[in-house]
Design a protein around this motif. Sequence first.
Motif, PDB file in Angstrom:
ATOM      1  N   ARG A 197     -11.385 -69.628  12.214  1.00  0.00           N
ATOM      2  CA  ARG A 197     -10.075 -70.258  12.078  1.00  0.00           C
ATOM      3  C   ARG A 197      -9.035 -69.238  12.511  1.00  0.00           C
ATOM      4  N   MET A 198      -8.306 -69.527  13.587  1.00  0.00           N
ATOM      5  CA  MET A 198      -7.324 -68.560  14.068  1.00  0.00           C
ATOM      6  C   MET A 198      -6.321 -69.258  14.976  1.00  0.00           C
ATOM      7  N   SER A 199      -5.230 -68.554  15.259  1.00  0.00           N
ATOM      8  CA  SER A 199      -4.170 -69.096  16.111  1.00  0.00           C
ATOM      9  C   SER A 199      -4.372 -68.632  17.549  1.00  0.00           C
ATOM     10  N   THR A 200      -3.717 -69.317  18.466  1.00  0.00           N
ATOM     11  CA  THR A 200      -3.788 -68.897  19.871  1.00  0.00           C
ATOM     12  C   THR A 200      -3.067 -67.568  20.083  1.00  0.00           C
ATOM     13  N   GLN A 201      -2.038 -67.279  19.278  1.00  0.00           N
ATOM     14  CA  GLN A 201      -1.372 -65.985  19.410  1.00  0.00           C
ATOM     15  C   GLN A 201      -2.323 -64.852  19.038  1.00  0.00           C
ATOM     16  N   GLU A 202      -3.052 -65.027  17.954  1.00  0.00           N
ATOM     17  CA  GLU A 202      -4.000 -63.990  17.557  1.00  0.00           C
ATOM     18  C   GLU A 202      -5.104 -63.860  18.602  1.00  0.00           C
ATOM     19  N   ALA A 203      -5.567 -64.974  19.148  1.00  0.00           N
ATOM     20  CA  ALA A 203      -6.596 -64.938  20.183  1.00  0.00           C
ATOM     21  C   ALA A 203      -6.103 -64.173  21.405  1.00  0.00           C
ATOM     22  N   PHE A 204      -4.847 -64.367  21.761  1.00  0.00           N
ATOM     23  CA  PHE A 204      -4.266 -63.648  22.894  1.00  0.00           C
ATOM     24  C   PHE A 204      -4.365 -62.136  22.683  1.00  0.00           C
ATOM     25  N   GLY A 205      -3.990 -61.679  21.493  1.00  0.00           N
ATOM     26  CA  GLY A 205      -4.065 -60.248  21.228  1.00  0.00           C
ATOM     27  C   GLY A 205      -5.471 -59.709  21.370  1.00  0.00           C
ATOM     28  N   ARG A 206      -6.467 -60.462  20.923  1.00  0.00           N
ATOM     29  CA  ARG A 206      -7.857 -60.013  21.016  1.00  0.00           C
ATOM     30  C   ARG A 206      -8.331 -59.972  22.472  1.00  0.00           C
ATOM     31  N   VAL A 207      -7.983 -60.999  23.242  1.00  0.00           N
ATOM     32  CA  VAL A 207      -8.399 -61.019  24.643  1.00  0.00           C
ATOM     33  C   VAL A 207      -7.757 -59.868  25.413  1.00  0.00           C
ATOM     34  N   MET A 208      -6.488 -59.606  25.143  1.00  0.00           N
ATOM     35  CA  MET A 208      -5.809 -58.503  25.824  1.00  0.00           C
ATOM     36  C   MET A 208      -6.512 -57.176  25.563  1.00  0.00           C
ATOM     37  N   THR A 209      -6.931 -56.953  24.334  1.00  0.00           N
ATOM     38  CA  THR A 209      -7.631 -55.711  24.008  1.00  0.00           C
ATOM     39  C   THR A 209      -8.928 -55.604  24.802  1.00  0.00           C
ATOM     40  N   ASP A 210      -9.624 -56.712  25.000  1.00  0.00           N
ATOM     41  CA  ASP A 210     -10.880 -56.694  25.749  1.00  0.00           C
ATOM     42  C   ASP A 210     -10.661 -56.590  27.253  1.00  0.00           C
ATOM     43  N   LEU A 211      -9.460 -56.912  27.733  1.00  0.00           N
ATOM     44  CA  LEU A 211      -9.172 -56.796  29.159  1.00  0.00           C
ATOM     45  C   LEU A 211      -8.929 -55.355  29.584  1.00  0.00           C
ATOM     46  N   ALA A 212      -8.484 -54.517  28.669  1.00  0.00           N
ATOM     47  CA  ALA A 212      -8.091 -53.151  29.024  1.00  0.00           C
ATOM     48  C   ALA A 212      -9.175 -52.386  29.774  1.00  0.00           C
ATOM     49  N   PRO A 213     -10.460 -52.412  29.331  1.00  0.00           N
ATOM     50  CA  PRO A 213     -11.471 -51.627  30.040  1.00  0.00           C
ATOM     51  C   PRO A 213     -12.090 -52.322  31.254  1.00  0.00           C
ATOM     52  N   LEU A 214     -11.592 -53.499  31.616  1.00  0.00           N
ATOM     53  CA  LEU A 214     -12.196 -54.260  32.710  1.00  0.00           C
ATOM     54  C   LEU A 214     -11.977 -53.538  34.033  1.00  0.00           C
ATOM     55  N   ALA A 215     -13.046 -53.126  34.677  1.00  0.00           N
ATOM     56  CA  ALA A 215     -12.968 -52.310  35.892  1.00  0.00           C
ATOM     57  C   ALA A 215     -12.232 -53.037  37.002  1.00  0.00           C
ATOM     58  N   GLY A 216     -11.286 -52.323  37.627  1.00  0.00           N
ATOM     59  CA  GLY A 216     -10.547 -52.866  38.751  1.00  0.00           C
ATOM     60  C   GLY A 216      -9.473 -53.860  38.386  1.00  0.00           C
ATOM     61  N   VAL A 217      -9.379 -54.194  37.111  1.00  0.00           N
ATOM     62  CA  VAL A 217      -8.396 -55.174  36.652  1.00  0.00           C
ATOM     63  C   VAL A 217      -7.508 -54.582  35.565  1.00  0.00           C
ATOM     64  N   GLY A 218      -8.141 -53.988  34.567  1.00  0.00           N
ATOM     65  CA  GLY A 218      -7.395 -53.490  33.414  1.00  0.00           C
ATOM     66  C   GLY A 218      -6.302 -52.515  33.773  1.00  0.00           C
ATOM     67  N   ASP A 219      -6.560 -51.647  34.767  1.00  0.00           N
ATOM     68  CA  ASP A 219      -5.541 -50.646  35.120  1.00  0.00           C
ATOM     69  C   ASP A 219      -4.391 -51.241  35.911  1.00  0.00           C
ATOM     70  N   ARG A 220      -4.539 -52.483  36.375  1.00  0.00           N
ATOM     71  CA  ARG A 220      -3.465 -53.144  37.128  1.00  0.00           C
ATOM     72  C   ARG A 220      -2.621 -54.059  36.246  1.00  0.00           C
ATOM     73  N   ILE A 221      -3.043 -54.267  35.016  1.00  0.00           N
ATOM     74  CA  ILE A 221      -2.264 -55.094  34.097  1.00  0.00           C
ATOM     75  C   ILE A 221      -1.111 -54.260  33.542  1.00  0.00           C
ATOM     76  N   LEU A 222       0.075 -54.813  33.625  1.00  0.00           N
ATOM     77  CA  LEU A 222       1.271 -54.196  33.047  1.00  0.00           C
ATOM     78  C   LEU A 222       1.902 -55.214  32.112  1.00  0.00           C
ATOM     79  N   THR A 223       2.023 -54.857  30.842  1.00  0.00           N
ATOM     80  CA  THR A 223       2.670 -55.755  29.887  1.00  0.00           C
ATOM     81  C   THR A 223       4.087 -55.268  29.609  1.00  0.00           C
ATOM     82  N   MET A 224       4.900 -56.182  29.131  1.00  0.00           N
ATOM     83  CA  MET A 224       6.284 -55.845  28.808  1.00  0.00           C
ATOM     84  C   MET A 224       6.816 -56.842  27.789  1.00  0.00           C
ATOM     85  N   SER A 225       7.749 -56.397  26.994  1.00  0.00           N
ATOM     86  CA  SER A 225       8.377 -57.287  26.022  1.00  0.00           C
ATOM     87  C   SER A 225       9.756 -56.743  25.683  1.00  0.00           C
TER      88      SER A 225
END
Length: 809
Positions: free
Chosen positions: A427-455
């Motif tokens: 049982r969880m929200s889509t906002q919480e799911a977003f945070g978890r997916v983002m954490t798993d994207l960080a080590p993704l080879a060739g992709v994670g280092d090109r992601i730039l977040t901002m707020s």
Amino acid sequence: MAEAARRSRTGTAAALETHPWTGISAAELPVLESIQKRVLWLSTQMVHHANSVRPNVDGLKVGGHQASSASIVSIFTALWFAYLRSGDRVAPKPHGSPAFHGIQYLLGNLDRSLLPRLRDFHGLQSYPSQTKDPGPVHFSLGSMGFGATVPAFAALLSKYSEAHFGAPGGRRFVSVVGDAELDEGSIWEAVAEEQIGTLGNVLWIVDLNRQSLDRVIPGIRAGQLQEMFRANNWHVLEAKYGRKLQAAFARPGGDALRRAIDEMSNQQYQALIRLDGGEIRDRLAHVPNGDAVARFLRPYADADLADLVGDLGGHDLGELTRKFAEAERHTTSPTVLFAYTVKGWGLPFAGEPMNHSAQLTQQQMDDLRVKLGIPADDLWAGFAPDTPEAELIQRAAGRLTEDEPDTRKLVPATAIPSTVNTRFQDRMSTQEAFGRVMTDLAPLAGVGDRILTMSADVAVSTNLGGWVNRVGVFHATSQEEVPLPGPRLLRWQPGPAGQHIELGISEMNLFTLLGQAGVSAELIGQHLLPIGTVYDPFICRGLDAIVHALYSGSKFIIVATPSGITLSPEGGAHQSTVTPGLGIELPGMRPYEPAFARELEWCLLEALRLCCDRENGLATYLRLSTKPVDQALIEPALRRLGEEQLRADVLAGGYRLVDWRDYAGDLDSADLVHIATVGTIVPEAIEAARRLRAEGVPTNVLNLTSAGRLFDEYAGSRRQVIRTGRGGADLGQLGRLIPPDERRAPIVTVLDGSSHALAFLGSAIGTRVVPLGVDAFGQSGSMPDLYREYGVDADHIVNAALLALEEAR
């Protein structure tokens, strides 16, 4: 007077010779002035031709700005022919676009055939456009403020790329803006942004002509504006007076004239420069200390006074290049140069208060052509190849087109996996799911280092904390860490290695930066995958910047959360209602509103793929929520469709979450009703379907993950038929959701947003719709209370379905 003038010229020459990067010597200033005259003519002729020569098929005024182009013609000439180099990125003043196009023509970047096609269909746009104009247009312009702010945030991204990818340094980001444009509040939001104040690769040039569209700007505002820049760590320069006036001020008694001009209001000065010599002398004799001014002016003939008092630094090419050299030497913070000009300079209506949209008559154009030495048989003439002007232009063109090393590394869409196997709670929200997916994207080879977040100061409250802990916070310079007492759940140490940019509370700044990150591959040669998080209701605060980014062809991801009245305790000020409709209506952006964590993962990965497709990709808007949802509710659809098909349907815009045929029994299909729902209201829709089945009403629940994509397919197929007479009634994914044998059944649409957002389903399918949604401002309360108050709970959905069936009979 002659000796003072000689000293002034010598000083200018020395300054130019000290800075060979300008490519201009003092002896070449007359050549540069000759080019300036040609740019003035071309810009004026382009507007004249568009309005008075080219056939007008609809009777509307074509428009264009001869006065504004004349105001900046000296600044543009000095920039392109004496300052800019390869790699620099420039935002020309939008109202001066004819002068910009004229310069691109002289440099060989614009075909001559386009000069007569200003504001013409498939011709030159009214204001520079990255996606619709030919030639090197770095920034799309037109809406006030972006000509200043967009290059500044692009400069920040250039620094980011230098730090992360070893991108070549030395790019300069230059803006030319009008002084009236400084009334635009978004400019000051950008100026106040702390990171902008550290950028030494930014130069703003203010065309200070003291006029807006309707009037002469009252008072003397330049000093106030300069202090506002200084307070935010900007280096401030002035090109106030030209060499004639500088030489006059240097003469004995010249300080009286200077004080008289300095202390005049804008209105007084504008009136002064339009007088003839005798009237100027008389007017100056009656200012404070007028006797001293009168004595000083005695050696000057009346015929010389208009040129003298109107000699401003923004029209003195030597003074401008000297100030550009000063700006080049300053590298620790941004520079703003106030260049004093005359609106309509060199034209008959120079300085007139209402000259913004004024245009020269044919007789005035003929007189101007003779004055500027333009051949009567070639109104679009450049310069012959063997002339000094052509040689200087060629040298500038070579400097502007020097080969840059191609360091681009585009991320292919195939690098984005179908899943990152994030683990979700039951049982969880889509906002919480977003945070978890983002954490798993960080080590993704060739992709994670090109992601730039901002707020804009909402990283933690939009669930970016885990991502920030992994990748860190970016700052162009290393920041000293200040130890704080107590436990620390978040690693917040800004420095050049971070991949998250935290801005102050300004959605305009956020979306301006996000938009430039979305064109970084084309603008600075570095492909970024930008993700910006924001509270959903505050999308409207930065909507102008979103529209500008989309118009520029930018590809980015907005994650907007929390949203709707589902954010029940926060009250109406924080409860968004119109944003689902914006997601559908904005061109170049695909909206997704997932209900389940698995859907969120698929949609986010698809959004990254769309950022990778530089030709046909799109921006993405993810509307999320803090409402915990039982993840088991998706399981029946997963078993029925299989994971691959379900993922394809989610990305295509929707799927049958509840299929009435799975529970058919002895239900009569003649009483079928569809509930089309979105995001957080999915559990209420499922409960309503259960109750309706208990009443003998067969019910489908359609989970519309992207109403925008469904609408685009529907509208696109209709447009094809209308335009070509070919094509059929294919409704795309919407047609697969509701096949022909079920299209007589009525639809209840329900979402946590304005009800009109889904009302198009009725006309698309050809059936009755009862739309439910939030069509009034929200308030504080519990979620059940608010759902009941605004009519989006299960009870209202059931009643709406029964009403729809009754009306359909």
